[in-house]
Design a protein around this motif. Structure first.
Motif, PDB file in Angstrom:
ATOM      1  N   SER A  59     101.520  12.876  92.773  1.00  0.00           N
ATOM      2  CA  SER A  59     102.762  13.719  92.734  1.00  0.00           C
ATOM      3  C   SER A  59     103.026  13.376  91.214  1.00  0.00           C
ATOM      4  N   VAL A 113      99.078  16.651  98.793  1.00  0.00           N
ATOM      5  CA  VAL A 113      99.291  15.727 100.439  1.00  0.00           C
ATOM      6  C   VAL A 113      97.959  16.193 101.122  1.00  0.00           C
ATOM      7  N   ARG A 124     112.705  11.213  95.285  1.00  0.00           N
ATOM      8  CA  ARG A 124     111.654  11.752  95.296  1.00  0.00           C
ATOM      9  C   ARG A 124     111.161  11.386  96.863  1.00  0.00           C
ATOM     10  N   THR A 140     101.210  11.265 100.332  1.00  0.00           N
ATOM     11  CA  THR A 140     101.367  11.908  99.167  1.00  0.00           C
ATOM     12  C   THR A 140     100.079  11.711  97.997  1.00  0.00           C
ATOM     13  N   LEU A 154     102.946  18.313  93.776  1.00  0.00           N
ATOM     14  CA  LEU A 154     102.306  17.220  94.741  1.00  0.00           C
ATOM     15  C   LEU A 154     101.630  17.528  95.572  1.00  0.00           C
ATOM     16  N   GLU A 175     109.767  14.545  98.970  1.00  0.00           N
ATOM     17  CA  GLU A 175     108.884  14.388  99.314  1.00  0.00           C
ATOM     18  C   GLU A 175     108.399  14.468 100.634  1.00  0.00           C
TER      19      GLU A 175
END
Length: 128
Positions: free
Chosen positions: A17, A8, A28, A14, A6, A32
């Motif tokens: 990913s 971020v 997901r 995000t 990831l 996340e």
């Protein structure tokens, strides 16, 4: 083995990913959210390795960007930590070549090194 990767920003959005094991879309989003909260809530003095559910999180912060890698319990944390740094160096090298030698702005990755961030010397340009 790497389970996910990831990128971020500090706001928890995000930016990239990639999952290496099948995870349903709704799971997901939840994963996340929890992973991002775990990393963003930690101070700079805390370790960058987190035990989380049935895997480990290894993360590094570059200016306002967090790179988080989820791995299984048998993976070497320091190897993944170095992998993250190498990944950022490759991005830095690639994008500095794309912009050419006449480009006067500094690369956002080079200016956002961990030591630069810890000293409070953030770059004015960020991809986040």
């Amino acid at each position: 083995m790497i389970k996910f990767f990831l990128m971020v920003n500090k706001q928890g959005q995000t930016r990239l990913s990639k999952y290496y094991e099948h995870v349903e879309i709704n799971k997901r989003t939840l994963l996340e959210t929890e992973v991002i909260k775990s990393c963003l809530s930690r101070s700079n003095e805390q370790c960058s390795f987190i035990e989380y559910k049935d895997f480990k999180l290894i993360y590094r912060q570059y200016a306002a960007l967090f790179i988080v890698v989820g791995v299984n319990d048998t993976e070497n944390e320091m190897a993944i930590y170095e992998f993250i740094h190498n990944f950022v160096e490759v991005l830095d090298d690639y994008f500095s070549r794309v912009s050419g030698p006449s480009h006067t702005q500094a690369s956002p990755y080079r200016a956002a090194s961990p030591t630069c961030f810890q000293a409070g010397n953030q770059s004015s340009r960020c991809l986040c």
